[in-house]
Design a protein around this motif. Structure first.
Motif, PDB file in Angstrom:
ATOM      1  N   PHE A 143       0.831  -1.201   0.000  1.00 57.00           N
ATOM      2  CA  PHE A 143       0.000   0.000   0.000  1.00 57.00           C
ATOM      3  C   PHE A 143       0.871   1.259   0.000  1.00 57.00           C
ATOM      4  N   PHE A 144       1.950   1.230   0.776  1.00 56.84           N
ATOM      5  CA  PHE A 144       2.852   2.381   0.830  1.00 56.84           C
ATOM      6  C   PHE A 144       3.489   2.628  -0.534  1.00 56.84           C
ATOM      7  N   LEU A 145       3.901   1.563  -1.205  1.00 56.18           N
ATOM      8  CA  LEU A 145       4.526   1.713  -2.519  1.00 56.18           C
ATOM      9  C   LEU A 145       3.535   2.226  -3.556  1.00 56.18           C
ATOM     10  N   MET A 146       2.293   1.734  -3.496  1.00 51.86           N
ATOM     11  CA  MET A 146       1.307   2.167  -4.482  1.00 51.86           C
ATOM     12  C   MET A 146       0.854   3.600  -4.233  1.00 51.86           C
ATOM     13  N   SER A 147       0.543   3.942  -2.988  1.00 50.47           N
ATOM     14  CA  SER A 147       0.067   5.301  -2.705  1.00 50.47           C
ATOM     15  C   SER A 147       1.175   6.331  -2.852  1.00 50.47           C
ATOM     16  N   GLY A 148       2.423   5.926  -2.704  1.00 51.78           N
ATOM     17  CA  GLY A 148       3.531   6.863  -2.839  1.00 51.78           C
ATOM     18  C   GLY A 148       4.253   6.784  -4.158  1.00 51.78           C
ATOM     19  N   TYR A 149       3.659   6.108  -5.148  1.00 51.33           N
ATOM     20  CA  TYR A 149       4.361   5.918  -6.419  1.00 51.33           C
ATOM     21  C   TYR A 149       4.632   7.250  -7.109  1.00 51.33           C
ATOM     22  N   ASP A 150       3.630   8.097  -7.204  1.00 50.97           N
ATOM     23  CA  ASP A 150       3.804   9.419  -7.823  1.00 50.97           C
ATOM     24  C   ASP A 150       4.126  10.444  -6.741  1.00 50.97           C
ATOM     25  N   ILE A 162       0.364   8.594   5.664  1.00 52.80           N
ATOM     26  CA  ILE A 162      -0.831   8.288   6.445  1.00 52.80           C
ATOM     27  C   ILE A 162      -1.257   6.842   6.225  1.00 52.80           C
ATOM     28  N   THR A 163      -1.162   6.375   4.989  1.00 48.79           N
ATOM     29  CA  THR A 163      -1.540   4.994   4.684  1.00 48.79           C
ATOM     30  C   THR A 163      -0.674   4.002   5.436  1.00 48.79           C
ATOM     31  N   VAL A 164       0.634   4.209   5.422  1.00 45.13           N
ATOM     32  CA  VAL A 164       1.521   3.258   6.099  1.00 45.13           C
ATOM     33  C   VAL A 164       1.388   3.380   7.616  1.00 45.13           C
ATOM     34  N   ALA A 165       1.103   4.570   8.129  1.00 43.92           N
ATOM     35  CA  ALA A 165       0.943   4.734   9.577  1.00 43.92           C
ATOM     36  C   ALA A 165      -0.264   3.939  10.085  1.00 43.92           C
ATOM     37  N   ARG A 228      -7.380   9.657   1.557  1.00 44.88           N
ATOM     38  CA  ARG A 228      -6.061  10.181   1.194  1.00 44.88           C
ATOM     39  C   ARG A 228      -5.212   9.127   0.491  1.00 44.88           C
ATOM     40  N   GLY A 229      -5.238   7.900   0.992  1.00 40.34           N
ATOM     41  CA  GLY A 229      -4.427   6.846   0.390  1.00 40.34           C
ATOM     42  C   GLY A 229      -4.884   6.502  -1.009  1.00 40.34           C
ATOM     43  N   TYR A 230      -6.187   6.378  -1.210  1.00 41.81           N
ATOM     44  CA  TYR A 230      -6.692   6.076  -2.551  1.00 41.81           C
ATOM     45  C   TYR A 230      -6.381   7.215  -3.525  1.00 41.81           C
ATOM     46  N   ALA A 231      -6.594   8.451  -3.083  1.00 43.54           N
ATOM     47  CA  ALA A 231      -6.349   9.595  -3.961  1.00 43.54           C
ATOM     48  C   ALA A 231      -4.876   9.717  -4.335  1.00 43.54           C
ATOM     49  N   ALA A 232      -3.970   9.312  -3.437  1.00 42.10           N
ATOM     50  CA  ALA A 232      -2.541   9.424  -3.708  1.00 42.10           C
ATOM     51  C   ALA A 232      -2.057   8.367  -4.685  1.00 42.10           C
ATOM     52  N   ALA A 233      -2.700   7.211  -4.727  1.00 43.34           N
ATOM     53  CA  ALA A 233      -2.251   6.116  -5.589  1.00 43.34           C
ATOM     54  C   ALA A 233      -2.567   6.411  -7.049  1.00 43.34           C
ATOM     55  N   PRO A 234      -1.782   5.866  -7.975  1.00 46.85           N
ATOM     56  CA  PRO A 234      -2.132   5.986  -9.394  1.00 46.85           C
ATOM     57  C   PRO A 234      -3.460   5.300  -9.671  1.00 46.85           C
ATOM     58  N   GLY A 235      -4.132   5.734 -10.732  1.00 49.54           N
ATOM     59  CA  GLY A 235      -5.449   5.203 -11.049  1.00 49.54           C
ATOM     60  C   GLY A 235      -5.534   3.687 -11.089  1.00 49.54           C
ATOM     61  N   PRO A 236      -4.634   2.986 -11.792  1.00 50.32           N
ATOM     62  CA  PRO A 236      -4.731   1.517 -11.838  1.00 50.32           C
ATOM     63  C   PRO A 236      -4.581   0.853 -10.479  1.00 50.32           C
ATOM     64  N   ALA A 237      -3.809   1.462  -9.576  1.00 48.09           N
ATOM     65  CA  ALA A 237      -3.589   0.860  -8.256  1.00 48.09           C
ATOM     66  C   ALA A 237      -4.796   1.046  -7.347  1.00 48.09           C
ATOM     67  N   ARG A 238      -5.587   2.089  -7.572  1.00 45.31           N
ATOM     68  CA  ARG A 238      -6.749   2.321  -6.707  1.00 45.31           C
ATOM     69  C   ARG A 238      -7.737   1.166  -6.791  1.00 45.31           C
ATOM     70  N   ALA A 239      -7.947   0.659  -8.000  1.00 43.70           N
ATOM     71  CA  ALA A 239      -8.893  -0.449  -8.158  1.00 43.70           C
ATOM     72  C   ALA A 239      -8.432  -1.676  -7.395  1.00 43.70           C
ATOM     73  N   VAL A 240      -7.120  -1.939  -7.382  1.00 44.76           N
ATOM     74  CA  VAL A 240      -6.589  -3.092  -6.660  1.00 44.76           C
ATOM     75  C   VAL A 240      -6.702  -2.873  -5.158  1.00 44.76           C
ATOM     76  N   MET A 241      -6.409  -1.673  -4.689  1.00 39.40           N
ATOM     77  CA  MET A 241      -6.496  -1.392  -3.262  1.00 39.40           C
ATOM     78  C   MET A 241      -7.927  -1.502  -2.752  1.00 39.40           C
ATOM     79  N   ALA A 242      -8.882  -0.911  -3.485  1.00 40.90           N
ATOM     80  CA  ALA A 242     -10.256  -0.818  -2.999  1.00 40.90           C
ATOM     81  C   ALA A 242     -11.064  -2.077  -3.275  1.00 40.90           C
ATOM     82  N   GLY A 243     -10.903  -2.671  -4.458  1.00 36.94           N
ATOM     83  CA  GLY A 243     -11.733  -3.800  -4.835  1.00 36.94           C
ATOM     84  C   GLY A 243     -11.177  -5.152  -4.457  1.00 36.94           C
ATOM     85  N   VAL A 244      -9.854  -5.230  -4.218  1.00 38.60           N
ATOM     86  CA  VAL A 244      -9.202  -6.518  -3.980  1.00 38.60           C
ATOM     87  C   VAL A 244      -8.620  -6.593  -2.568  1.00 38.60           C
ATOM     88  N   ALA A 245      -7.698  -5.667  -2.260  1.00 39.88           N
ATOM     89  CA  ALA A 245      -6.879  -5.817  -1.058  1.00 39.88           C
ATOM     90  C   ALA A 245      -7.648  -5.557   0.232  1.00 39.88           C
TER      91      ALA A 245
END
Length: 677
Positions: A143-150, A162-165, A228-245
């Motif tokens: 999650f930290f890598l995806m939300s902090g990618y950009d 915030i996501t990793v905390a 905040r975490g979803y908004a920070a992640a790139p678009g393709p990663a948001r679907a994996v975070m919210a729908g899968v993980a």
């Protein structure tokens, strides 16, 4: 198939990491494509593993002993199979959409996504708390890598921190709960019935486990990371975070109930009330937020609350010794998990392309998206209808099940249960109503709305993604999932019943009153048939159109041109019309207690070069705040800072001081062990 899925995910991690090191662009594109393909293959393998588990073909990968932490395996029973299918079936189209050429400028992103997929698989299939914690921490890192990618973009660094905390806080809670259980069972292996859930240690372990899983799914007071975490992640990663993980949090709750049984009354009441408050808090902020990505993220908070309320109804049944009520709550919660996974994945897949093509997520600038990006716009519409819980979508039956399970409160004798269930039911009903208003705003003003002032130009390169067959497959599969699950809802409920066998036995089978009719487990209490709605509602629409054509004596679809009403209606030549802000204003005022709405009129005076008075500018500003964050999280943060400053003074740099600290800690542990033995 478990091993194959993990090996493929590991290969995707390695290839994605190598792609990030490559210097040539064509090499990066090739390796990135291979990594995304490996991720898709991993999701397919894990979906098959889950389906085999649901079919009764239990799979097992022996990990041997873990240096004193007890035997450990990766196995797929019915419950694990249910969550594997739910999570990875939606991951396949989401990953297919992410593999589009528009995302090849992020060569390392498939590696982070692969880490999340592998972590989810480990968490769902393990039978050992130590292995579960390993997967939990790996998921936090992913999650930290995806939300902090950009991370170079504004707000991304803060969102990833915030996501990793919150991820570390959830891991710490699960660790302490597991340690309390291990202290009594002398093993980290899941052992059902080994600890009395109403003893002091059992209650503490129950609270810690539910707290850890609740933080991951974004329950109040730990919901702040999700938008905040979803908004920070790139678009393709948001679907994996919210729908899968995020589904692993709900799996942890279900598994905790299976292992520990019924919790005490006070904890059940807390779960019900927290779930209801989370639902209304999430939908209130989603209803008024002007940003599409943030609106979808806040909707995840709302759905987490809805699912938790269903779980709370199951806890009521477990406490009262009513297995049918337990089954009703778990069927409702699991159906809502499925609807959320489908709808949220579809929304984020569609919103990602819209954001890339228009370079904005401002609702007031996204009018008529369906006409300009038809596949993305269609996905936005169907995903919104699903999360609004409207008929002919997967969200309709799941929300109906949730309300029906809460109506069974008369079957228990506890007054506290009656009151808490009534509160949760009222909050859920209000949430469902506001959800309809929220997503009508998205559909009416964004998908089908008129052109607006400042409308963004469409980037042709990113708009081309909407025409690619891979992206069309992804959107089409998710749209069919959202609609098909509603059409074949009895099949879905039978699938859920198989998955819940290890928790409630065959009681969940009662949710099918007849082959195509659903019931809340209890026979003759209520009935609903989403499958028949798919037949009746279209026939009624055809009948209404036929009657209109028969009595109109002319073409009923012919346009009638009149002078537009000079108001806020679209079509007025002054360029005004209802905006998303104006549409949300009633909700902003009705829920002012939840949102702490504050409106003010600001005026600024200007002076001309001749120092003669010039007309000023008036600005109307409305602000809403997160009630929990302002009055709870900020105070907690100040306390943490005070403790951090005090702890900093202990860092003297002297070795003898550090040895003294270690000795004091060891003595304290020994004293606690002696006192509790």
């Amino acid at each position: 198939m478990i091993t194959a899925g993990l090996v493929l995910a590991g290969a995707a991690m390695l290839i994605g990491w190598v792609a990030g090191l490559a210097r040539r662009t064509d090499t990066q594109v090739l390796l990135s494509t291979v990594a995304w393909t490996a991720n898709i293959a991993a999701a397919v393998a894990l979906t098959i593993a889950g389906a085999l588990g649901l079919a009764g073909c239990r799979q097992r990968v022996d990990l041997d002993g873990l240096a004193g932490f007890g035997p450990a395996t990766l196995s797929v029973d019915s419950l694990a199979g249910l969550f594997l299918v739910t999570s990875f079936a939606v991951a396949i189209p989401a990953l297919a959409a992410a593999a589009s050429p528009a995302n090849r400028k992020r060569p390392r992103l498939p590696a982070a996504v692969a880490a999340a997929l592998a972590a989810v698989a480990v968490i769902v299939t393990t039978d050992n708390f130590f292995v579960l914690l390993f997967g939990w921490e790996a998921l936090t890192a992913a999650f930290f890598l995806m939300s902090g990618y950009d991370r170079d973009l504004p707000g991304r660094a803060e969102g990833s921190v915030i996501t990793v905390a919150f991820g570390k806080a959830s891991g710490a809670a699960v660790l302490m709960g597991a340690l309390l259980l291990a202290a009594h069972t002398h093993t980290f292996t899941f052992a059902a019935g080994a600890v009395n859930p109403r003893s002091a240690a059992g209650q503490a372990a129950y609270v810690l486990l539910l707290l850890g899983f609740g933080i991951k799914v974004g329950l109040v007071h730990a919901h702040s990371w999700m938008p905040r975490g979803y908004a920070a992640a790139p678009g393709p990663a948001r679907a994996v975070m919210a729908g899968v993980a995020v589904n692993v949090g709900f799996y942890g709750m279900w598994r905790t109930l299976e292992i520990m049984g019924a919790p005490p009354v006070w904890l059940i009441c807390v779960v019900l009330v927290v779930g209801g408050v989370t639902a209304i808090q999430g939908i209130a902020h989603a209803a008024v937020h002007p940003d599409l990505a943030a609106l979808i993220s806040w909707s995840s908070v709302e759905n987490s609350g809805m699912i938790t309320v269903g779980f709370g109804a199951a806890l009521v049944g477990a406490w009262a010794g009513e297995p049918k009520l337990t089954a009703a709550g778990l069927v409702a919660g699991t159906a809502q998990v499925m609807a959320h996974a489908l709808g949220k994945t579809l929304l984020f897949v569609s919103a990602s392309t819209i954001e890339q093509a228009t370079a904005t997520t401002d609702l007031d600038r996204l009018g008529g998206i369906v006409r300009r990006l038809p596949w993305s716009g269609t996905g936005l519409v169907i995903g919104s209808l699903t999360l609004a819980g409207l008929p002919l979508t997967a969200g309709f039956a799941s929300e109906w099940f949730t309300l029906e399970s809460l109506m069974q409160q008369f079957r228990v004798s506890s007054l506290a249960m009656h009151l808490c269930t009534a509160v949760a039911g009222a909050l859920v009903a209000l949430t469902i109503g506001i959800a309809g208003v929220t997503f009508v705003r998205v559909i009416g003003l964004t998908a089908f709305g008129p052109k607006r002032l400042g409308e963004p130009r469409i980037d042709r390169d990113f708009a081309a993604v909407d025409q690619q067959w891979v992206y069309r497959f992804a959107c089409g599969a998710l749209v069919l999932g959202c609609l098909g699950v509603a059409a074949f809802a009895p099949v879905q409920v039978r699938l859920i019943g198989h998955g819940l066998t290890s928790v409630v036995g065959s009681e969940a089978a009662g949710a099918n009153a007849q082959p195509w009719v659903l019931a809340p487990v209890y026979a003759e209490f209520a009935a609903l048939s989403p499958s028949w709605l798919w037949i009746v509602l279209p026939l009624m629409a055809v009948l209404a159109a036929g009657v209109a054509a028969l009595f109109a004596k002319r073409n009923p679809f012919r346009a009638r041109h009149v002078t537009p009403w000079s108001s806020a209606s679209p079509g007025v030549d002054r360029g005004v019309g209802y905006s998303s802000f104006a549409y949300a204003n009633p909700v902003r005022n009705v829920l002012s207690t939840v949102l702490l709405t504050r409106a003010e009129l600001l005026g600024t005076a200007h002076e001309s070069r001749s120092r003669a008075p010039a007309p000023g500018r008036l600005t109307y500003r409305v602000e809403v705040v997160d009630l929990v964050e302002r009055y709870f999280s900020r105070g907690l943060l100040r306390s943490v800072r005070v403790v951090s400053r005090a702890a900093r003074g202990l860092q003297s740099g002297r070795l003898d001081a550090y040895l003294a600290y270690l000795l004091i800690a060891v003595l304290a542990v020994i004293a606690v062990v002696i006192a509790t033995s």
